[in-house]
Design an enzyme around this catalytic site. Sequence first.
Site, PDB file in Angstrom:
ATOM      1  N   ASN A  71      44.695  47.692  35.800  1.00 11.03           N
ATOM      2  CA  ASN A  71      43.844  47.015  34.832  1.00 11.03           C
ATOM      3  C   ASN A  71      44.611  45.838  34.237  1.00 11.03           C
ATOM      4  OD1 ASN A  71      41.252  46.919  33.519  1.00 11.03           O
ATOM      5  ND2 ASN A  71      41.239  49.152  33.554  1.00 11.03           N
ATOM      6  N   ASP A 122      43.760  49.724  29.072  1.00 10.78           N
ATOM      7  CA  ASP A 122      42.912  48.753  29.757  1.00 10.78           C
ATOM      8  C   ASP A 122      43.560  47.376  29.616  1.00 10.78           C
ATOM      9  OD1 ASP A 122      40.692  47.245  30.738  1.00 10.78           O
ATOM     10  OD2 ASP A 122      39.309  48.793  30.105  1.00 10.78           O
ATOM     11  N   ASN A 144      39.836  42.642  39.805  1.00 13.19           N
ATOM     12  CA  ASN A 144      39.707  42.903  38.385  1.00 13.19           C
ATOM     13  C   ASN A 144      40.454  41.883  37.538  1.00 13.19           C
ATOM     14  OD1 ASN A 144      39.247  44.151  35.942  1.00 13.19           O
ATOM     15  ND2 ASN A 144      40.661  45.837  36.275  1.00 13.19           N
ATOM     16  N   GLU A 185      35.211  40.663  27.766  1.00 16.93           N
ATOM     17  CA  GLU A 185      36.424  41.076  28.501  1.00 16.93           C
ATOM     18  C   GLU A 185      37.350  39.882  28.680  1.00 16.93           C
ATOM     19  OE1 GLU A 185      38.535  42.805  29.890  1.00 16.93           O
ATOM     20  OE2 GLU A 185      37.839  44.775  30.533  1.00 16.93           O
TER      21      GLU A 185
END
Length: 275
Positions: free
Chosen positions: A141, A188, A98, A15
Amino acid sequence: MPEVQTLLAGLAFGESPRWHEDRLWFSNWGMQEIVAVNLAGKSEVMVRVPTTIPFCIDWLPDGRLLVVSGREGLLLRREPTGELVTHATLSNLGSIWNEIVVDGRGNIYVNGGGFGAPGIIAVVTNNGLVRQVATGLEFPNGMAITPDNKTLLVADSHTSQLLAFNIDEDASLSNQRVWARIEGFAPDGICLDTEGAVWFGDVPNKCCVRVRKGGEILQKIQLDRGCFACMLGGIDAQMLFMMAAEWHGFEHMDNAQRTGQVLITHAPAPGISQP
């Protein structure tokens, strides 16, 4: 359609890809580590993070690495000695954090909020103050900042939208608006290119998509597993890196399957310097 190749495999869940110092850096969820890989596919663990998940990363203008320790509500900073210290505490504003992006003035934007709670964006200003600057998002996100440091773009995954905010002189956000509505997609992680288009990863639809302001789909790369995020980089900034993995929920992140991959292909336009 340009060929998609595998640069690196055997990850848990890659990620937050960032092109930095001639390598792709990313968080390897489930392994509590930050990894860098070069264009030959040689990887190195750069940092081990002793918290639940190092969600996302970015850098301060002076080159120090920032890591979002999402479940602990901490923003960590790596010192030149290699020590990880607390840069800011976010837990008083939300229960889980996040994505991160740093603007050219050193202001740090972090989004999150909590499951079942409104999504929010906080800023940690370059003088160390922490405050909430936006709320009411469904599931914020990926984020990116335009090269002029005037606009923040945010992927709101559960509403199939890319949102835009003005960045004010005091680092506040204003004039929230829809930059692109992309029905049927779940954007995302995102990145910007020099033509003003946005690339976004999509986990449930297993693809990486390039979209123009207003919502026109310019390109779609279909994959065999979910795409969590993407980044433009490489020698000419025109290589698209895609973080892909099979997703079965947070509870299975540390299983032995290791389906995470870094995929690469050629993009039609170079990326900008900021995520």
